[in-house]
Design a protein around this motif. Structure first.
Motif, PDB file in Angstrom:
ATOM      1  N   LYS A 269      60.586 120.702  48.996  1.00 50.66           N
ATOM      2  CA  LYS A 269      59.201 120.178  48.918  1.00 50.66           C
ATOM      3  C   LYS A 269      58.495 120.332  50.257  1.00 50.66           C
ATOM      4  O   LYS A 269      57.342 120.734  50.335  1.00 50.66           O
ATOM      5  CB  LYS A 269      59.232 118.697  48.515  1.00 50.66           C
ATOM      6  CG  LYS A 269      59.132 118.514  47.010  1.00 50.66           C
ATOM      7  CD  LYS A 269      59.215 117.045  46.641  1.00 50.66           C
ATOM      8  CE  LYS A 269      59.714 116.884  45.213  1.00 50.66           C
ATOM      9  NZ  LYS A 269      60.402 115.615  45.009  1.00 50.66           N
ATOM     10  N   ILE A 270      59.240 120.025  51.325  1.00 49.49           N
ATOM     11  CA  ILE A 270      58.657 120.129  52.657  1.00 49.49           C
ATOM     12  C   ILE A 270      58.440 121.590  53.043  1.00 49.49           C
ATOM     13  O   ILE A 270      57.381 121.968  53.516  1.00 49.49           O
ATOM     14  CB  ILE A 270      59.555 119.416  53.691  1.00 49.49           C
ATOM     15  CG1 ILE A 270      59.560 117.916  53.395  1.00 49.49           C
ATOM     16  CG2 ILE A 270      59.080 119.694  55.111  1.00 49.49           C
ATOM     17  CD1 ILE A 270      60.615 117.150  54.155  1.00 49.49           C
ATOM     18  N   ILE A 271      59.451 122.392  52.740  1.00 46.35           N
ATOM     19  CA  ILE A 271      59.370 123.809  53.116  1.00 46.35           C
ATOM     20  C   ILE A 271      58.199 124.485  52.386  1.00 46.35           C
ATOM     21  O   ILE A 271      57.486 125.308  52.948  1.00 46.35           O
ATOM     22  CB  ILE A 271      60.708 124.527  52.811  1.00 46.35           C
ATOM     23  CG1 ILE A 271      61.787 124.013  53.772  1.00 46.35           C
ATOM     24  CG2 ILE A 271      60.580 126.030  52.955  1.00 46.35           C
ATOM     25  CD1 ILE A 271      63.187 124.455  53.441  1.00 46.35           C
ATOM     26  N   ALA A 272      57.982 124.070  51.130  1.00 46.14           N
ATOM     27  CA  ALA A 272      56.918 124.670  50.329  1.00 46.14           C
ATOM     28  C   ALA A 272      55.534 124.461  50.960  1.00 46.14           C
ATOM     29  O   ALA A 272      54.615 125.256  50.759  1.00 46.14           O
ATOM     30  CB  ALA A 272      56.947 124.094  48.916  1.00 46.14           C
ATOM     31  N   SER A 273      55.422 123.398  51.732  1.00 45.68           N
ATOM     32  CA  SER A 273      54.118 123.099  52.323  1.00 45.68           C
ATOM     33  C   SER A 273      53.888 123.859  53.628  1.00 45.68           C
ATOM     34  O   SER A 273      52.829 123.781  54.221  1.00 45.68           O
ATOM     35  CB  SER A 273      54.013 121.594  52.573  1.00 45.68           C
ATOM     36  OG  SER A 273      54.944 121.233  53.583  1.00 45.68           O
ATOM     37  N   LEU A 274      54.926 124.612  54.079  1.00 48.08           N
ATOM     38  CA  LEU A 274      54.785 125.343  55.340  1.00 48.08           C
ATOM     39  C   LEU A 274      54.265 126.750  55.084  1.00 48.08           C
ATOM     40  O   LEU A 274      54.397 127.290  53.985  1.00 48.08           O
ATOM     41  CB  LEU A 274      56.142 125.432  56.061  1.00 48.08           C
ATOM     42  CG  LEU A 274      56.840 124.110  56.391  1.00 48.08           C
ATOM     43  CD1 LEU A 274      58.217 124.384  56.989  1.00 48.08           C
ATOM     44  CD2 LEU A 274      56.005 123.275  57.358  1.00 48.08           C
ATOM     45  N   ASN A 275      53.705 127.348  56.146  1.00 43.36           N
ATOM     46  CA  ASN A 275      53.250 128.731  56.051  1.00 43.36           C
ATOM     47  C   ASN A 275      54.389 129.650  56.508  1.00 43.36           C
ATOM     48  O   ASN A 275      54.503 129.991  57.670  1.00 43.36           O
ATOM     49  CB  ASN A 275      52.001 128.888  56.933  1.00 43.36           C
ATOM     50  CG  ASN A 275      51.391 130.267  56.774  1.00 43.36           C
ATOM     51  OD1 ASN A 275      51.870 131.091  55.980  1.00 43.36           O
ATOM     52  ND2 ASN A 275      50.333 130.521  57.539  1.00 43.36           N
ATOM     53  N   LEU A 276      55.220 130.045  55.565  1.00 45.03           N
ATOM     54  CA  LEU A 276      56.456 130.774  55.909  1.00 45.03           C
ATOM     55  C   LEU A 276      56.243 132.276  55.971  1.00 45.03           C
ATOM     56  O   LEU A 276      55.467 132.835  55.192  1.00 45.03           O
ATOM     57  CB  LEU A 276      57.539 130.509  54.862  1.00 45.03           C
ATOM     58  CG  LEU A 276      58.209 129.134  54.808  1.00 45.03           C
ATOM     59  CD1 LEU A 276      59.297 129.147  53.765  1.00 45.03           C
ATOM     60  CD2 LEU A 276      58.800 128.773  56.175  1.00 45.03           C
ATOM     61  N   THR A 277      56.959 132.940  56.878  1.00 46.76           N
ATOM     62  CA  THR A 277      57.022 134.406  56.837  1.00 46.76           C
ATOM     63  C   THR A 277      58.413 134.857  56.389  1.00 46.76           C
ATOM     64  O   THR A 277      58.588 135.942  55.865  1.00 46.76           O
ATOM     65  CB  THR A 277      56.712 135.031  58.215  1.00 46.76           C
ATOM     66  OG1 THR A 277      57.652 134.507  59.163  1.00 46.76           O
ATOM     67  CG2 THR A 277      55.288 134.721  58.646  1.00 46.76           C
ATOM     68  N   ASN A 278      59.393 134.037  56.618  1.00 38.43           N
ATOM     69  CA  ASN A 278      60.751 134.402  56.202  1.00 38.43           C
ATOM     70  C   ASN A 278      61.605 133.134  56.077  1.00 38.43           C
ATOM     71  O   ASN A 278      61.304 132.114  56.710  1.00 38.43           O
ATOM     72  CB  ASN A 278      61.385 135.339  57.237  1.00 38.43           C
ATOM     73  CG  ASN A 278      62.520 136.132  56.641  1.00 38.43           C
ATOM     74  OD1 ASN A 278      62.874 135.950  55.464  1.00 38.43           O
ATOM     75  ND2 ASN A 278      63.106 137.001  57.449  1.00 38.43           N
ATOM     76  N   MET A 279      62.622 133.210  55.267  1.00 35.40           N
ATOM     77  CA  MET A 279      63.488 132.042  55.110  1.00 35.40           C
ATOM     78  C   MET A 279      64.927 132.457  54.795  1.00 35.40           C
ATOM     79  O   MET A 279      65.158 133.409  54.063  1.00 35.40           O
ATOM     80  CB  MET A 279      62.962 131.168  53.985  1.00 35.40           C
ATOM     81  CG  MET A 279      63.876 130.018  53.663  1.00 35.40           C
ATOM     82  SD  MET A 279      63.081 128.844  52.588  1.00 35.40           S
ATOM     83  CE  MET A 279      64.263 128.769  51.294  1.00 35.40           C
ATOM     84  N   LEU A 280      65.851 131.771  55.395  1.00 38.22           N
ATOM     85  CA  LEU A 280      67.266 132.069  55.169  1.00 38.22           C
ATOM     86  C   LEU A 280      68.031 130.759  55.018  1.00 38.22           C
ATOM     87  O   LEU A 280      67.882 129.853  55.841  1.00 38.22           O
ATOM     88  CB  LEU A 280      67.796 132.839  56.388  1.00 38.22           C
ATOM     89  CG  LEU A 280      69.175 133.459  56.294  1.00 38.22           C
ATOM     90  CD1 LEU A 280      69.188 134.601  55.298  1.00 38.22           C
ATOM     91  CD2 LEU A 280      69.596 133.987  57.665  1.00 38.22           C
ATOM     92  N   VAL A 281      68.764 130.653  53.926  1.00 36.20           N
ATOM     93  CA  VAL A 281      69.618 129.469  53.766  1.00 36.20           C
ATOM     94  C   VAL A 281      71.053 129.942  53.715  1.00 36.20           C
ATOM     95  O   VAL A 281      71.412 130.767  52.878  1.00 36.20           O
ATOM     96  CB  VAL A 281      69.291 128.690  52.477  1.00 36.20           C
ATOM     97  CG1 VAL A 281      70.112 127.409  52.410  1.00 36.20           C
ATOM     98  CG2 VAL A 281      67.806 128.386  52.400  1.00 36.20           C
TER      99      VAL A 281
END
Lengths: 297, 266
Positions: A269-281
């Motif tokens: 939910k928190i991550i969705a509100s960010l302006n992301l360029t890339n993500m790795l889990v």
């Protein structure tokens, strides 16, 4: 009834301990993961269960029968696949599998049909000599050899090495099918992701002792995941306040990195509100899981 | 039964080569017999001039050397040596190959007891030795009957030829015992050659030095041709020693093998 049960099972190699006071029970019909780093005692436990080595203390039963006294009888209903497969090089795959089948009391015609079906499913040429087979193909012979008599208990000791992703998938599908038909599976591995794909419950072993037995879903929920995010602009630390289970949070100009343990929904939910360029889990590796259990226990 | 058949198959080429080579050797050697006996007196003179030690080392007895028994027994000294190597190779290899080939895990996780595994392998090994001896003895007997210029007793000849069998089962038992006691044997021949030759050399040295104790130690000296010819049987004393050795060696092998830890193949 428990299919496998060990009570204070102990094995010393001379003075060095293999496993110490191991208590383990695997219930009928489950896929039980057995996870730990190399040298933790996974193979020692399995080899004791199979009657290949004798325990120095404690006891173990399979199908309620003592593994030392009734090993041949137990093995009638057990299929075993080791991590490294070695067979008679002078035999063809089909000869080896027929030889393997000849040990079981089951109808040899049924076994022969099963060999052909499995070979077709795994895409293995049975006419080839063992010596001429690649590592992966030898592994397939191993899989068929372990399953041709439709055992009630399948014991796998780090079985996936050498199998390409497609074959691994087919192999897991095969195991799930056997499990549906009623087979109990003991699956040892040091790779968490494959245990996660397959198992219901998992035991974590380290230095010859079982640290924890847990359901796989709660294990995953209770372990840290490493999040690595790249953002268009610098994010303020305050965005993550209020989120429980976060640790090791590092925020630089346009990257964020942290460990998270808890409900995935809360963090997404928190991550969705960010302006992301890339993500790795990243999956926690074994060490992190161990660290987690050392921290809590 | 399946292990027994599998072992016979696995060794079929090897046993064929051994049986045929030993038989061929026997035929070629026996073909020299007429030439040797054509002028017995002259040949005897030549051999008489050999120093006693050499005659003893070569196992030549003047009394019988020029009879077909003695002549054949002379060959058997060396064929027995070769046969001992074959037998010990099989004995060491038939169990240790599962370890060196890393197939022990495969075999011993099948629904078969360790005792049944060793029994099957033992019977297969015995069968292989038996086949070798039947071929060798029959070929030798037929060849001797064709070649020999004088009449001879087939029974004594057969008894002489069967000494190879007695030597072989001694080394077979020794080989099995060795293979269950030594944890990891990479190649059977590296164990069997030195052991067999040691026994052979001990036996030969013992005879030259006139030491009688070695007669009880080296199976190569158990079955003396002179005794066989004069008694038409083996010396029961040595048959007894051999039987006791085999029973003890096999019994220990069963006990050790059924309790042994099988090391993981790496």
């Amino acid at each position: 009834m428990n299919i496998i049960e060990t009570k204070k099972l102990t094995k010393y190699y001379g003075n060095s301990p293999g496993i110490i006071d191991l208590d383990l029970s695997v219930e009928q019909g489950e896929i039980f993961g057995f996870i730990g780093p190399n040298g933790a005692g996974k193979s020692t436990t399995i080899r004791t269960l199979l009657g290949l080595i004798r325990p120095t203390g404690g006891s173990a039963t399979i199908f309620g029968k003592d593994v030392v006294k009734f090993s041949p009888e137990i093995n009638e209903e057990v299929g075993y696949l080791p991590s490294e497969v070695f067979y008679y090089d002078d035999m063809r795959a089909i000869d080896l599998l027929k030889y393997s089948g000849s040990f079981y009391k089951k109808d040899q015609k049924v076994i022969a049909k099963r060999i052909n079906d499995l070979a077709a499913y795994l895409d293995l040429d049975l006419k080839k000599k063992i010596d001429d087979l690649s590592y992966g193909n030898k592994k397939k012979v191993g899989i068929i050899q372990g399953l041709l008599h439709q055992p009630k208990l399948i014991i796998l000791d780090e079985p996936t090495g050498g199998l390409d992703p497609l074959m691994q998938q087919r192999f897991f599908a095969l195991l799930k099918e056997e499990n549906k038909k009623g087979a109990t599976i003991l699956f040892s591995s040091h790779i968490l992701s494959e245990v996660q794909k397959l198992c219901d419950r998992v035991a974590i072993i380290k230095d010859g002792k079982i640290i924890k037995v847990e359901r796989i879903d709660s294990l995953i929920e209770n372990t840290n995941k490493r999040f690595k995010l790249e953002t268009a602009v610098k994010v303020d630390k305050s965005r993550f306040t209020g989120l429980t289970g976060i640790s090791d949070l590092v925020i630089t100009d346009n990257s964020i990195s942290f460990l998270y343990r808890g409900k995935i929904n809360d963090v997404t939910k928190i991550i969705a509100s960010l302006n992301l360029t890339n993500m790795l889990v990243e999956e926690p590796d074994l060490e992190e899981i161990f660290l987690h259990y050392y921290a809590t226990d | 039964m399946n292990i027994f058949l599998r072992e016979l198959r696995a060794y079929r080429k090897s046993v064929l080569i051994w049986a045929l080579s030993l038989s061929l050797l026997s035929v070629i050697f026996l073909m020299l017999f007429p030439a040797f006996t054509k002028d017995t007196l002259a040949s005897q003179k030549v051999i008489e001039h050999f120093p006693l030690a050499i005659r003893q080392a070569l196992d030549i007895s003047l009394q019988y050397f020029f009879t077909i028994y003695g002549f054949f027994a002379y060959l058997l000294t060396f064929v027995g040596l070769a046969g001992a190597v074959q037998a010990m190779n099989i004995g060491v290899g038939i169990i240790s190959k599962e370890v060196s080939g890393k197939t022990a895990d495969f075999l011993l996780t099948k629904p078969v007891s360790r005792a049944a595994v060793i029994t099957s392998k033992l019977l297969a090994a015995f069968g292989l030795i038996l086949i070798t001896n039947i071929v060798f003895s029959l070929v030798s007997l037929v060849a001797a009957n064709i070649i020999s210029t004088t009449k001879f007793d087939n029974n004594i000849f057969a008894l002489t030829s069967a000494t190879m069998f007695l030597i072989q089962i001694f080394f077979l038992a020794l080989g099995i015992l060795t293979s269950v006691i030594i944890p990891k044997i990479k190649s059977a021949i590296s164990v069997s050659l030195p052991v067999v030759f040691s026994f052979f050399i001990i036996g030969t040295l013992g005879v030259i030095l006139g030491n009688d104790i070695v007669k009880y130690v080296s199976p190569f000296k158990f079955f003396d041709t002179n005794y066989i010819i004069s008694h038409k049987s083996y010396d029961p004393k040595y048959l007894m020693i051999e039987a006791v050795f085999i029973v003890v060696a096999i019994a220990i092998s069963y006990i050790v093998y059924t309790k042994k830890d099988v090391k993981a193949a790496v």
